[in-house]
Structures are given as C-alpha cells and as structure tokens.
Design a protein around this motif. Structure first.
Motif, PDB file in Angstrom:
ATOM      1  N   ASN A 364      -2.450  88.976 -72.085  1.00  0.00           N
ATOM      2  CA  ASN A 364      -3.585  88.990 -71.185  1.00  0.00           C
ATOM      3  C   ASN A 364      -4.089  90.572 -70.983  1.00  0.00           C
ATOM      4  O   ASN A 364      -5.196  90.940 -71.039  1.00  0.00           O
ATOM      5  N   GLY A 365      -3.003  91.220 -70.554  1.00  0.00           N
ATOM      6  CA  GLY A 365      -3.103  92.805 -70.322  1.00  0.00           C
ATOM      7  C   GLY A 365      -3.508  93.059 -71.622  1.00  0.00           C
ATOM      8  O   GLY A 365      -4.630  94.261 -71.375  1.00  0.00           O
ATOM      9  N   VAL A 436      -5.371  97.643 -63.394  1.00  0.00           N
ATOM     10  CA  VAL A 436      -3.797  97.018 -62.922  1.00  0.00           C
ATOM     11  C   VAL A 436      -3.375  97.837 -61.600  1.00  0.00           C
ATOM     12  O   VAL A 436      -4.025  98.533 -61.058  1.00  0.00           O
ATOM     13  N   GLU A 437      -2.231  97.251 -61.192  1.00  0.00           N
ATOM     14  CA  GLU A 437      -1.628  97.825 -60.122  1.00  0.00           C
ATOM     15  C   GLU A 437      -1.601  99.341 -60.080  1.00  0.00           C
ATOM     16  O   GLU A 437      -1.130  99.964 -61.087  1.00  0.00           O
ATOM     17  N   LEU A 438      -2.151 100.135 -58.880  1.00  0.00           N
ATOM     18  CA  LEU A 438      -2.275 101.502 -58.981  1.00  0.00           C
ATOM     19  C   LEU A 438      -0.969 102.142 -59.205  1.00  0.00           C
ATOM     20  O   LEU A 438       0.146 101.842 -58.410  1.00  0.00           O
ATOM     21  N   PHE A 439      -0.794 103.208 -59.837  1.00  0.00           N
ATOM     22  CA  PHE A 439       0.387 104.112 -60.259  1.00  0.00           C
ATOM     23  C   PHE A 439       1.370 103.225 -60.715  1.00  0.00           C
ATOM     24  O   PHE A 439       2.657 103.896 -60.856  1.00  0.00           O
ATOM     25  N   SER A 441       3.865 101.555 -64.122  1.00  0.00           N
ATOM     26  CA  SER A 441       3.892 102.187 -65.211  1.00  0.00           C
ATOM     27  C   SER A 441       2.656 101.650 -66.136  1.00  0.00           C
ATOM     28  O   SER A 441       2.351 102.419 -67.144  1.00  0.00           O
ATOM     29  N   GLN A 442       2.537 100.491 -65.951  1.00  0.00           N
ATOM     30  CA  GLN A 442       1.205  99.982 -66.949  1.00  0.00           C
ATOM     31  C   GLN A 442       0.102 100.764 -66.620  1.00  0.00           C
ATOM     32  O   GLN A 442      -0.751 101.268 -67.408  1.00  0.00           O
ATOM     33  N   TRP A 443      -0.445 101.160 -65.304  1.00  0.00           N
ATOM     34  CA  TRP A 443      -1.480 101.739 -64.944  1.00  0.00           C
ATOM     35  C   TRP A 443      -1.452 103.362 -65.423  1.00  0.00           C
ATOM     36  O   TRP A 443      -2.517 103.671 -66.243  1.00  0.00           O
ATOM     37  N   ILE A 448      -3.261 106.823 -69.798  1.00  0.00           N
ATOM     38  CA  ILE A 448      -3.265 107.853 -70.807  1.00  0.00           C
ATOM     39  C   ILE A 448      -3.874 107.577 -71.763  1.00  0.00           C
ATOM     40  O   ILE A 448      -4.670 108.117 -72.805  1.00  0.00           O
ATOM     41  N   LEU A 449      -3.712 106.182 -72.456  1.00  0.00           N
ATOM     42  CA  LEU A 449      -4.592 105.735 -73.533  1.00  0.00           C
ATOM     43  C   LEU A 449      -6.051 105.879 -73.264  1.00  0.00           C
ATOM     44  O   LEU A 449      -6.867 106.430 -74.282  1.00  0.00           O
ATOM     45  N   ASN A 450      -6.493 105.530 -72.185  1.00  0.00           N
ATOM     46  CA  ASN A 450      -8.161 105.563 -71.958  1.00  0.00           C
ATOM     47  C   ASN A 450      -8.704 106.817 -72.000  1.00  0.00           C
ATOM     48  O   ASN A 450      -9.805 107.099 -72.416  1.00  0.00           O
ATOM     49  N   VAL A 451      -7.721 108.070 -71.766  1.00  0.00           N
ATOM     50  CA  VAL A 451      -8.143 109.355 -71.605  1.00  0.00           C
ATOM     51  C   VAL A 451      -8.123 109.999 -72.971  1.00  0.00           C
ATOM     52  O   VAL A 451      -9.065 110.454 -73.479  1.00  0.00           O
TER      53      VAL A 451
END
Length: 476
Positions: A364-365, A436-439, A441-443, A448-451
């Motif tokens: 889902n993520g 997702v949850e702020l700060f 590990s997933q966030w 990083i990927l998005n930037v």
C-alpha cells in the motif's frame, strides 16, 4: 467558411472532458482530502484549470503550423536550447508513470482473477516490483514491434471505464432512494467541507494539479472550432463545468460509500475496485460491475503503458536537434521504434521500480508513494506551457496574428501565466513531503526519493547535449 472549422463548443467540451478526466482523479483526491476536496475542486477549477485551458487555446491558435506541441511553442518563443529542455521534460516525466502503470496492471489483474485486493496487498513488495518489471519488459517488447492494435482496443476499454465511472456516480447517488442504502459518512459538519489550508493540506495540492493537467492535448482542436474567438472559451467553460460536476458529485458518491471521517488506508490502491464491488452488492448483482470494470481497466492500463513507452519518446526524438541529442539515439529498428531510446527508458524505469522496494516495506505504501511521485513529477511538464505563454506575452511573438486570444492585454496575460507557473511549482514542491508519519524512517526515505528523483530525471537532460557535442566532434 473554412470547411475544417467543423467543431462546435459542445463538441470541443466533450472531447476535452474525455481527454482530461478519469475516475481515479476522484478516488485519489478523496483519499487524501475527504469531503474537503469538494471546495478544493471548486477553487482549483476556477483559479487554475480555466485559465490553464484558455492559455493552451491561445498557444495552439498562435502556433497552428507547428507539430511538436509544447516544445514547439517554447522553440518559437525562446529558442532551440530551451525547447530541447522542454521536450526532454515532457518525455522524462513519463518515467515514474511508466514505473507505476505495470504496478496498476498487477492490481487490476488481481481483482479480475480473485475479485479481491488482498492477494496483491499481501505480497512481498520486492516480489511485486519484480513482477512489475517483467510486465514492463513484455510490453516494451510489444511497443518495439510497432503493434498498434492495442491502442484501438485500449481506446475502447478506456471509453468503457469512462462510461462506467459516470454510471457509478449516478447509481451511488440514487442508491439511498432506490435501494434504501444508508450513507457511510455520518456526523457531517461545515468543517468537513472547508479545507484547513495547513501544511498537511498543502502537500495534497500536487494531486489536484495532476488531476486537472493535460489541457495542452486540446491545442490541435482550437483552429478546427467554428468561430474560435467565441466558441473556444465557451467549450473550455463547459469542460470545467463537466469536470466540476463529475468531481463534486463523484466525491459525494465516495462519501456515501466510504466514511469520509475514517478513510480506508488502501483507498488509492483498491478504492476503484472496492467501489464497484460495493455497487454490485447495492443492486444485488454480485461482482458483475467489479469484473467488467477490472477487465476494462486492465486493458486500458496496458494500452496506456504501451502508448506511453512509445509516443513521448518519439515526440522527443522526432523534432530533435543533433546539437542536443546524439544522432545514435535517433536510430530506429525496422518497425520504426527508437531502440536506444527504449534502452534508456528501460534503465530509468527499472531503477524506479526496484530501488523504492528496498525501503518501502508494504504494498500500500509503495503504491501510494509511486502515485504521489507522479503527482510531483508529471505537472513539471505543465510548467513549460506557462513558460511559453509568459514568453509569448513578454516578447509579443506573433502578437498581431489573427486567431483566438485568451487575453488581449499582454500585461494581464503575463500576470496570469506567472500565477499558474508559480502555483504549479509550489504544488510540486509541497507534494514532495510524504503523506506518512512525520520524521519516521519511512518519511525520511520517501522524502529523499521525492527530492532526488525530479532532479536526477531533469539533470540527465543536461548530459545528452555533452554526449551529442562529443559525438559530432568525433565524426568531423
């Protein structure tokens, strides 16, 4: 009267509506905003979409002899170097789209065969992405063989999906009366409709921009319209009205079926299919609606995948200048497919399919992230539409040419173009912040990927001219 000017405003409005709109736009934005999306739709259509579509009309009318679309507009207003960057952007933003489409095919096939989303949802993310990569390889081979029948079949399937989407809205809205269905959303108050305009809300703007983007596809039809000066803006207002009605009524329909105060976490992944599954249950038809929609959507997704592998690349290379793109990149096989361009596509898509699965550990993520990445990257091509319009108003290129004009005052046009450019850029930047949850590990991983992804994709376009110059140097 010019016999080519056969389209009336209502013809143009319907053609544009089918081009721009889709059921996924309703589901994805409802998933992110709930009932607040209704006010968001009104604002985005009035303040962004209508001027965007009317701008496209003026560009298409002004540069009616060009065939390269946005890159040709930029070439006419700003020169070949900037036009190359526009063409590169138009192509490269399809890379996340091509990485996401095979994933959507797997999800659709899961619903076709099992009428349930859990088989795919519970898969290991790396396994899903490997299957996704295999599907991409298969249909890249199909595209390289020049097989065009899928486009026709896909158009029919896409039309079926479109018709079923409209049917869904009608049947859900009438279900409480006809079938005495209780609405899923209760405790509705004014705050459910008014956006909060906080940081979280601003991160969802890119999905709205993504939903209403693509109006540049309408440009070839401007000069086929009877009396463009009067009928084109009416057609675009009709388009905005149809999108608004569909978006608002569709969001209400979603709220009747899914609790807007407790939105399912997998709504973007499985929402379209669950919607048709529930609709069949409402009317005592079992999984009939679901199966029809899932089959049609599978074919439509496959067709879109094949077409998007081939068409944007050919747009980039067909009007290519050897000063910016190596001549070796332009070589084609006996079917007319640019093979080296295909290989570059394969490398980039493969990286974007495999790397995220190393850090995002649930399906889902992974699906939501890739869809959100598309909403960040794809609107970057719209920036070039506004750039060309700003340049047109600033430089006054062909300002005396007869044809449709959005605004005759260049200063006002410049201001509107700047507004759309800045808003699009702002939406893309805000969309980079993960949902997702702020700060966590997933966030951090997703941020990083998005930037990195947009910068890498656009940055690669700066390398090709260097390669092209070296290649020309060796051939001297």
């Amino acid at each position: 009267m010019d016999e080519k000017r056969t389209l009336r405003w209502y013809n143009l409005g319907m053609i544009a509506f089918v081009m721009v709109w889709g059921f996924g736009n309703i589901v994805n934005n409802f998933a992110q905003q709930g009932l607040q999306v209704i006010v968001s739709w009104i604002l985005i259509l009035a303040l962004y979409f209508v001027p965007y579509a009317l701008m496209v009309g003026e560009m298409g009318s002004t540069f009616d002899s060009t065939s390269g679309g946005v890159s040709s507009w930029v070439k006419e207003t700003s020169g070949t170097k900037i036009a190359y960057l526009a063409g590169w952007t138009y192509w490269v933003v399809h890379i996340p789209y091509l990485a996401q489409k095979p994933q959507a095919v797997v999800v659709a096939l899961g619903w076709v065969f099992f009428q349930d989303g859990s088989k795919v949802s519970n898969m290991n993310p790396m396994m899903l992405q490997l299957i996704t990569l295999i599907i991409f390889l298969i249909f890249m081979w199909v595209a390289s063989r020049g097989i065009t029948s899928l486009k026709t079949i896909g158009t029919l399937a896409g039309t079926a999906v479109f018709v079923m989407s409209i049917l869904y809205v009608i049947l859900v809205l009438t279900a409480p009366i006809i079938r005495n269905i209780e609405p899923a959303t209760t405790n509705i108050s004014l705050k459910n409709f008014v956006p909060s305009f906080d940081f979280k809300y601003l991160t969802t703007l890119s999905m709205l921009v993504f939903a209403v983007g693509g109006a540049e596809k309408i440009s070839p039809y401007v000069n086929n319209t009877k009396n463009p000066e009067r009928e084109f803006p009416i057609g675009m207002i009709m388009l905005a009205t149809l999108v608004g009605i569909s978006a608002i009524l569709g969001s209400i329909a979603m709220a009747l079926m899914f609790d807007a105060n407790n939105i399912p976490g997998d709504l973007m992944l499985n929402g379209q299919y669950n919607a048709f599954k529930k609709l069949g249950e409402y009317y005592g038809l079992g999984n009939l609606f679901l199966i029809i929609y899932a089959c049609a959507n599978t074919i439509a997704q496959i067709s879109a995948l094949v077409f998007s592998i081939d068409a944007p690349l050919k747009v980039l290379l067909s009007d290519a200048d050897e000063e910016y793109i190596p001549k070796s990149m332009m070589g084609v096989n006996k079917y007319g497919a640019p093979i080296k361009g295909y290989l570059l596509t394969l490398v980039l898509v493969s990286i974007l399919i495999i790397v995220p699965a190393l850090g995002i550990k649930d399906i889902n993520g992974l699906f939501n992230w890739l869809l959100n990445l598309n909403s960040i990257v794809m609107p970057m091509r719209y920036l070039w539409v506004f750039f060309a319009f700003i340049a047109l108003k600033k430089v006054g290129v062909k300002k005396d040419k007869e044809g449709y004009k959005f605004v005759k005052n260049d200063s006002l046009g410049y201001f509107i173009g700047m507004w759309c450019f800045i808003f699009t850029a702002f939406a893309c930047i805000m969309g980079m912040f993960p949902k997702v949850e702020l700060f966590s590990s997933q966030w951090v991983f997703q941020l990083i990927l998005n930037v990195i992804t947009p910068f890498v994709l656009i940055g690669l376009g700066l390398i090709l001219p260097i390669v092209a110059r070296r290649e020309k140097g060796k051939n001297k």
